[in-house]
Design a protein around this motif. Structure first.
Motif, PDB file in Angstrom:
ATOM      1  N   LEU A   5     -14.999 -57.134  16.299  1.00 30.14           N
ATOM      2  CA  LEU A   5     -14.791 -55.288  17.215  1.00 30.14           C
ATOM      3  C   LEU A   5     -15.453 -54.697  16.482  1.00 30.14           C
ATOM      4  O   LEU A   5     -16.247 -53.034  16.718  1.00 30.14           O
ATOM      5  N   LEU A   6     -15.594 -54.675  15.011  1.00 30.64           N
ATOM      6  CA  LEU A   6     -17.148 -53.344  14.604  1.00 30.64           C
ATOM      7  C   LEU A   6     -18.142 -52.819  15.520  1.00 30.64           C
ATOM      8  O   LEU A   6     -18.508 -52.156  15.084  1.00 30.64           O
ATOM      9  N   TYR A   7     -18.382 -54.604  15.631  1.00 29.96           N
ATOM     10  CA  TYR A   7     -20.320 -54.465  16.377  1.00 29.96           C
ATOM     11  C   TYR A   7     -20.327 -54.691  17.398  1.00 29.96           C
ATOM     12  O   TYR A   7     -20.950 -54.766  17.330  1.00 29.96           O
ATOM     13  N   VAL A   8     -18.723 -54.553  18.347  1.00 31.02           N
ATOM     14  CA  VAL A   8     -18.929 -54.250  19.573  1.00 31.02           C
ATOM     15  C   VAL A   8     -19.012 -52.726  19.986  1.00 31.02           C
ATOM     16  O   VAL A   8     -17.898 -51.947  19.550  1.00 31.02           O
ATOM     17  N   GLU A   9     -19.583 -52.472  21.026  1.00 30.24           N
ATOM     18  CA  GLU A   9     -18.780 -51.315  21.785  1.00 30.24           C
ATOM     19  C   GLU A   9     -18.643 -51.564  23.502  1.00 30.24           C
ATOM     20  O   GLU A   9     -19.316 -52.718  24.097  1.00 30.24           O
ATOM     21  N   GLU A  10     -18.061 -50.415  23.704  1.00 30.00           N
ATOM     22  CA  GLU A  10     -17.084 -51.326  24.840  1.00 30.00           C
ATOM     23  C   GLU A  10     -18.332 -50.623  26.384  1.00 30.00           C
ATOM     24  O   GLU A  10     -19.041 -49.979  25.861  1.00 30.00           O
ATOM     25  N   THR A  11     -18.277 -50.900  27.069  1.00 25.87           N
ATOM     26  CA  THR A  11     -19.508 -50.461  28.763  1.00 25.87           C
ATOM     27  C   THR A  11     -18.983 -50.155  29.682  1.00 25.87           C
ATOM     28  O   THR A  11     -17.602 -49.945  30.015  1.00 25.87           O
ATOM     29  N   PRO A  12     -19.394 -48.818  30.110  1.00 27.83           N
ATOM     30  CA  PRO A  12     -19.288 -48.262  31.618  1.00 27.83           C
ATOM     31  C   PRO A  12     -19.013 -49.221  32.941  1.00 27.83           C
ATOM     32  O   PRO A  12     -17.907 -49.667  33.921  1.00 27.83           O
ATOM     33  N   TRP A  13     -19.309 -50.699  33.172  1.00 31.98           N
ATOM     34  CA  TRP A  13     -19.692 -51.403  33.919  1.00 31.98           C
ATOM     35  C   TRP A  13     -19.604 -52.446  33.275  1.00 31.98           C
ATOM     36  O   TRP A  13     -19.535 -53.094  31.589  1.00 31.98           O
ATOM     37  N   ALA A  14     -18.809 -53.163  33.802  1.00 31.60           N
ATOM     38  CA  ALA A  14     -18.141 -54.730  33.290  1.00 31.60           C
ATOM     39  C   ALA A  14     -18.658 -55.925  34.153  1.00 31.60           C
ATOM     40  O   ALA A  14     -18.735 -55.671  35.778  1.00 31.60           O
ATOM     41  N   PHE A  15     -19.118 -56.571  33.625  1.00 27.97           N
ATOM     42  CA  PHE A  15     -19.665 -57.973  34.756  1.00 27.97           C
ATOM     43  C   PHE A  15     -18.475 -58.473  35.840  1.00 27.97           C
ATOM     44  O   PHE A  15     -17.627 -58.512  35.643  1.00 27.97           O
ATOM     45  N   GLY A  16     -19.510 -58.499  37.051  1.00 24.71           N
ATOM     46  CA  GLY A  16     -18.978 -58.723  38.092  1.00 24.71           C
ATOM     47  C   GLY A  16     -17.907 -57.499  38.482  1.00 24.71           C
ATOM     48  O   GLY A  16     -16.759 -57.524  39.829  1.00 24.71           O
ATOM     49  N   GLY A  17     -17.171 -56.457  38.071  1.00 24.17           N
ATOM     50  CA  GLY A  17     -17.700 -55.344  38.806  1.00 24.17           C
ATOM     51  C   GLY A  17     -15.384 -55.373  37.995  1.00 24.17           C
ATOM     52  O   GLY A  17     -15.297 -54.116  38.612  1.00 24.17           O
ATOM     53  N   SER A  18     -14.931 -56.001  36.980  1.00 24.37           N
ATOM     54  CA  SER A  18     -13.583 -55.787  36.787  1.00 24.37           C
ATOM     55  C   SER A  18     -13.433 -56.356  35.104  1.00 24.37           C
ATOM     56  O   SER A  18     -14.584 -57.469  34.516  1.00 24.37           O
ATOM     57  N   ARG A  19     -12.742 -55.837  34.762  1.00 19.57           N
ATOM     58  CA  ARG A  19     -12.851 -56.394  33.158  1.00 19.57           C
ATOM     59  C   ARG A  19     -12.093 -57.667  33.011  1.00 19.57           C
ATOM     60  O   ARG A  19     -10.611 -56.962  32.854  1.00 19.57           O
ATOM     61  N   ARG A  20     -12.029 -58.392  32.902  1.00 26.73           N
ATOM     62  CA  ARG A  20     -10.679 -59.543  32.463  1.00 26.73           C
ATOM     63  C   ARG A  20     -10.140 -60.008  30.875  1.00 26.73           C
ATOM     64  O   ARG A  20     -11.653 -59.593  29.594  1.00 26.73           O
ATOM     65  N   PRO A  21      -9.065 -60.050  30.540  1.00 27.81           N
ATOM     66  CA  PRO A  21      -9.173 -59.828  29.039  1.00 27.81           C
ATOM     67  C   PRO A  21      -9.138 -61.663  28.675  1.00 27.81           C
ATOM     68  O   PRO A  21      -9.526 -62.468  29.252  1.00 27.81           O
ATOM     69  N   LEU A  22      -9.857 -61.735  27.296  1.00 28.40           N
ATOM     70  CA  LEU A  22     -10.892 -62.890  26.710  1.00 28.40           C
ATOM     71  C   LEU A  22      -9.385 -63.862  27.078  1.00 28.40           C
ATOM     72  O   LEU A  22     -10.173 -65.134  26.538  1.00 28.40           O
ATOM     73  N   GLY A  23      -8.497 -63.509  26.875  1.00 31.15           N
ATOM     74  CA  GLY A  23      -6.792 -64.798  26.456  1.00 31.15           C
ATOM     75  C   GLY A  23      -6.895 -65.502  27.157  1.00 31.15           C
ATOM     76  O   GLY A  23      -6.903 -66.608  27.182  1.00 31.15           O
ATOM     77  N   GLN A  24      -7.684 -64.656  28.759  1.00 29.99           N
ATOM     78  CA  GLN A  24      -7.759 -66.869  29.735  1.00 29.99           C
ATOM     79  C   GLN A  24      -9.141 -66.426  30.675  1.00 29.99           C
ATOM     80  O   GLN A  24      -8.914 -66.765  31.462  1.00 29.99           O
ATOM     81  N   SER A  25      -9.931 -66.404  29.865  1.00 29.28           N
ATOM     82  CA  SER A  25     -11.417 -66.939  29.616  1.00 29.28           C
ATOM     83  C   SER A  25     -11.759 -67.624  28.966  1.00 29.28           C
ATOM     84  O   SER A  25     -11.781 -67.938  27.169  1.00 29.28           O
ATOM     85  N   GLU A  26     -12.677 -68.770  28.932  1.00 30.84           N
ATOM     86  CA  GLU A  26     -13.798 -69.368  27.593  1.00 30.84           C
ATOM     87  C   GLU A  26     -15.251 -69.020  28.108  1.00 30.84           C
ATOM     88  O   GLU A  26     -15.677 -69.466  26.873  1.00 30.84           O
ATOM     89  N   TYR A  27     -15.148 -68.098  29.041  1.00 31.11           N
ATOM     90  CA  TYR A  27     -16.272 -67.637  28.848  1.00 31.11           C
ATOM     91  C   TYR A  27     -16.854 -66.084  28.360  1.00 31.11           C
ATOM     92  O   TYR A  27     -15.761 -65.185  29.028  1.00 31.11           O
ATOM     93  N   PHE A  28     -17.236 -65.819  27.430  1.00 31.99           N
ATOM     94  CA  PHE A  28     -17.127 -63.836  27.343  1.00 31.99           C
ATOM     95  C   PHE A  28     -18.732 -64.060  27.651  1.00 31.99           C
ATOM     96  O   PHE A  28     -19.323 -64.635  26.739  1.00 31.99           O
ATOM     97  N   LEU A  29     -19.225 -62.732  27.722  1.00 32.28           N
ATOM     98  CA  LEU A  29     -19.643 -61.619  28.320  1.00 32.28           C
ATOM     99  C   LEU A  29     -20.046 -60.740  27.209  1.00 32.28           C
ATOM    100  O   LEU A  29     -19.621 -60.215  26.907  1.00 32.28           O
ATOM    101  N   LEU A  30     -21.065 -61.326  26.622  1.00 38.43           N
ATOM    102  CA  LEU A  30     -21.889 -59.374  25.145  1.00 38.43           C
ATOM    103  C   LEU A  30     -23.487 -59.339  25.447  1.00 38.43           C
ATOM    104  O   LEU A  30     -24.217 -60.494  26.202  1.00 38.43           O
ATOM    105  N   GLY A  31     -23.638 -58.428  25.834  1.00 36.14           N
ATOM    106  CA  GLY A  31     -24.646 -57.508  25.732  1.00 36.14           C
ATOM    107  C   GLY A  31     -25.322 -57.821  24.995  1.00 36.14           C
ATOM    108  O   GLY A  31     -24.771 -56.665  23.971  1.00 36.14           O
ATOM    109  N   VAL A  32     -26.385 -57.184  24.283  1.00 36.15           N
ATOM    110  CA  VAL A  32     -27.304 -56.708  23.018  1.00 36.15           C
ATOM    111  C   VAL A  32     -28.891 -55.655  24.260  1.00 36.15           C
ATOM    112  O   VAL A  32     -29.755 -56.376  24.339  1.00 36.15           O
ATOM    113  N   PRO A  33     -28.250 -54.304  23.514  1.00 37.33           N
ATOM    114  CA  PRO A  33     -29.753 -53.615  24.046  1.00 37.33           C
ATOM    115  C   PRO A  33     -30.538 -53.412  22.670  1.00 37.33           C
ATOM    116  O   PRO A  33     -30.915 -52.341  22.863  1.00 37.33           O
ATOM    117  N   LEU A  34     -31.314 -54.546  22.414  1.00 34.35           N
ATOM    118  CA  LEU A  34     -32.524 -54.539  21.857  1.00 34.35           C
ATOM    119  C   LEU A  34     -33.991 -54.213  22.367  1.00 34.35           C
ATOM    120  O   LEU A  34     -34.003 -54.972  23.280  1.00 34.35           O
TER     121      LEU A  34
END
Ligand code: MN
Length: 306
Positions: A5-34
């Motif tokens: 969490l030290l290296y992750v920032e929250e974003t104004p938009w979430a993929f698919g339009g809603s934020r789903r808790p990590l505990g319920q998902s097999e997939y996690f999505l991560l942006g890298v604005p490099l």
């Protein structure tokens, strides 16, 4: 796992339009604005945001899989906090975050950012105990040993990856723009497998997919890296290095469904550069691409093992 969490920032938009808790998902999505090693057009740092925004407005139904990908929970954890001006430090953060999240058995979906990010993702996966074969959709080989005095950039990233994982674990689809040095490395020195755009047009998507599946037969795990410049600039103008004579969206999605199966352990969609896009069409194509990769994996899991 909390350190990530030290290296992750929250974003104004979430993929698919809603934020789903990590505990319920097999997939996690991560942006890298490099985009700090981009050589021609920059702006890939706005890619994750544009793809997320586009994803909130498109349909998630997959024509080929025959179901709505919206049924499959994806947890959008945010963006890696990029260290501006230091791509090595950024890559090390990607590695740590991917390791922490993939170690729990989850599947990373990475939004670029420039193609360089793939190196950090694969190193993170390796730390998490996964050593997949690679399917690379790209107009370019990215196989230069050095570019503009640097060993780490979007133009050298696949050379660094191949040095890590070995050329026999890599298959390219859609390549067409390269230097003689890169072609020589691909053909003679590494004997990496590749299908050019022309191969696909002449052989047809079905035959190329069958051939690529044969190339990947021995692989226990597969990682897919999709540089959106594999699409024709007509379909994806908003990229760092546009290259004429690319895939149509149809060809890209046919090949994705032809090669992606239940062995998939992660994927990325990179190089969307919104300042050069028009009508958001590159961002929409990228968002739909993510939907189709998930659809292809899930469709394979729903089929009985052969
Ligand atoms: Mn490329």
């Amino acid at each position: 796992m909390g350190e990530y969490l030290l290296y992750v920032e929250e974003t104004p938009w979430a993929f698919g339009g809603s934020r789903r808790p990590l505990g319920q998902s097999e997939y996690f999505l991560l942006g890298v604005p490099l985009d700090s090693t981009a050589s021609y057009r920059t702006g890939q740092r706005w890619g994750p945001e544009a793809i997320r925004r586009a994803s909130a407005y498109i349909e998630f139904y997959s024509l080929r899989a025959g179901f709505d990908v919206d049924e499959i929970p994806v947890s959008d954890v945010g963006d890696v906090a990029v260290v501006y001006g230091d791509a090595y430090a950024t890559l090390s953060r990607i590695e740590k975050v991917v390791d922490a999240l993939a170690s729990t058995g989850r599947i990373p979906i990475i939004l670029g950012g420039e193609h360089t990010v793939t190196l950090g993702v694969l190193r993170g996966l390796r730390r998490a105990g996964r050593t997949p074969c690679l399917v690379v959709f790209d107009a370019h080989f990215d196989l230069r040993s050095e570019y503009a005095g640097s060993r780490l950039s979007h133009a050298t990233v696949m050379r660094r990856i191949i040095e890590d994982v070995g050329p026999e674990r890599v298959v390219y689809l859609g390549v067409r723009g390269f230097s003689p040095e890169e072609l020589d490395y691909a053909r003679r020195r590494s004997e990496v497998r590749f299908y050019t755009v022309r191969d696909v047009m002449v052989m047809g998507e079905v035959n190329v997919a069958a051939s690529a599946r044969k190339d990947l037969k021995e692989c226990k795990q597969i990682y897919v890296s999709i540089d959106v410049d594999v699409l024709d600039p007509a379909y994806a103008p908003g990229v760092g290095n546009p290259e004429p004579e690319g895939f149509t969206s149809f060809t890209l999605y046919e090949l994705i469904h032809g090669v992606v199966d239940r062995r998939l352990v992660g994927f990325d969609v990179v190089e969307v550069a919104p300042p050069h896009d028009c009508s958001d069409k590159t961002a929409v194509a990228a968002a739909k691409t993510i939907v189709e990769v998930i659809a292809a994996r899930e469709a394979s899991r729903r089929r009985k093992p052969s």
